[in-house]
Design a protein around this motif. Sequence first.
Motif, PDB file in Angstrom:
ATOM      1  N   GLY A  51       0.799  -1.226   0.000  1.00  0.00           N
ATOM      2  CA  GLY A  51       0.000   0.000   0.000  1.00  0.00           C
ATOM      3  C   GLY A  51       0.825   1.265   0.000  1.00  0.00           C
TER       4      GLY A  51
ATOM      5  N   ASP B   3       5.854   0.393   3.033  1.00  0.00           N
ATOM      6  CA  ASP B   3       6.614  -0.373   4.022  1.00  0.00           C
ATOM      7  C   ASP B   3       7.044  -1.724   3.486  1.00  0.00           C
ATOM      8  OD1 ASP B   3       3.828  -0.976   4.014  1.00  0.00           O
ATOM      9  OD2 ASP B   3       4.031  -2.029   5.923  1.00  0.00           O
ATOM     10  N   GLY B   4       6.272  -2.291   2.577  1.00  0.00           N
ATOM     11  CA  GLY B   4       6.596  -3.607   2.055  1.00  0.00           C
ATOM     12  C   GLY B   4       5.339  -4.325   1.626  1.00  0.00           C
TER      13      GLY B   4
ATOM     14  N   ASP C 264       2.464  -7.460   2.161  1.00  0.00           N
ATOM     15  CA  ASP C 264       1.774  -8.440   2.995  1.00  0.00           C
ATOM     16  C   ASP C 264       1.169  -9.487   2.068  1.00  0.00           C
ATOM     17  OD1 ASP C 264       2.099  -7.051   5.528  1.00  0.00           O
ATOM     18  OD2 ASP C 264       0.663  -5.596   4.753  1.00  0.00           O
TER      19      ASP C 264
END
Length: 369
Positions: free
Chosen positions: A12, A16-17, A19
């Motif tokens: 998103g 951050d990365g 999921d």
Amino acid sequence: MPADRHCGVMSGTSLDGVDAVVADFAPASGVCRTLGFAHVAFPPALRHDLAALQTSGDDELARAARASLALADCYADAALAACRAAGLAPSEVASVGVHGQTVRHRPDEHWTIQLNDPARVAERTGMTVVADFRRRDLAAGGQGAPLVPAFHHALFARPERARAVVNLGGIANVTLLAPGAPVRGFDTGPGNVLLDTWHARHGGGPFDAGGAWAASGRVDHALLHAMLGEPYFAAPPPKSTGRDLFDAGWLDAMLAHRGAPEHPADVQATLAALTARTIADAIRGAAPGTDEVLVCGGGAHNATVLRMLAHDLAPARVVPTSDEGVAVDQVEALAFAWLAREALAGRTASLPEVTGASGARVLGAIYPA
Ligand SMILES: Nc1ncnc2c1ncn2[C@@H]1O[C@H](COP(=O)(O)OP(=O)(O)O)[C@@H](O)[C@H]1O
Ligand SMILES: [Mg+2]
């Protein structure tokens, strides 16, 4: 009949990365059951490149293509890790829904860009990939966002409860689930994006763990009032937004206009209050009868935002989705597993009443294994 298992991969606006979750959509009870979860943090260089691609610059097309390859590798790694965590071979999972990384979102001009290379994800995982979920809705005149309300409805709607679901990602979105009423949903504005930006600049590290730094500051009410004057907050739905609007430039313009508080922690406290207040105002304005608010997304770990949200929404009950048995970091990834499943089945999954499109559409493009 193969098992009804699907993987969902989400990255998103927080940058951050990734999921990723593998879920069973034919569980003994309920809508789905998580079988495995994985989080893959973006390498710092990719995070930097993605942040740079949020605004125009030199050689954007080639930089976007290279970032798409690097993203596809992260998505494939995350999907494979989620399969491993589930104890399943990729061939035992029917599909993987991969959202891609939004770098621009301009529904006013009928376009949005999610960087991704779904063909590469299919090659690397051996899985059937579903991608490009948003553009069909835009082509049908919608915002292309938010797409998760249909899944929130499937998962969390209860006939006897007026509920709202709040996803605290980089941008925050709400889904309104009032019994007997059509599902509604829209982006309320900043979730974590401004909090992360200010924390990275003054507090160090990508985010304010637990909201502790925000809790140490005092809300500057004049600054909060000025921020609440942003026209996006008062605009009626359907609406969706992104870093195109709420970025460091927006924050700096507000601070320049109002004068920054002396202590940086006071800005952090004020940004936490902005996230909470805009969500609370949106829920109270659009669904005043709401008595239960379920919170998911990484921002659900920010105790300061949650405390402010509970205060602003009292007497409604504000609880994390984990209280309903779904981990806060898994809801959005589960939504894209569900959307992939709907696409493969040829079912429409968009809600025109949410996105403003002329009708419901089958969302996503399929890249067979
Ligand atoms: N322990 C924590 N304390 C406070 N905030 C957190 C914590 N963990 C994650 N977050 C916040 O959640 C964000 C990531 O949330 P996520 O739901 O992945 O958003 P997105 O979908 O935009 O990537 C981080 O950038 C951070 O702001
Ligand atoms: Mg994230």
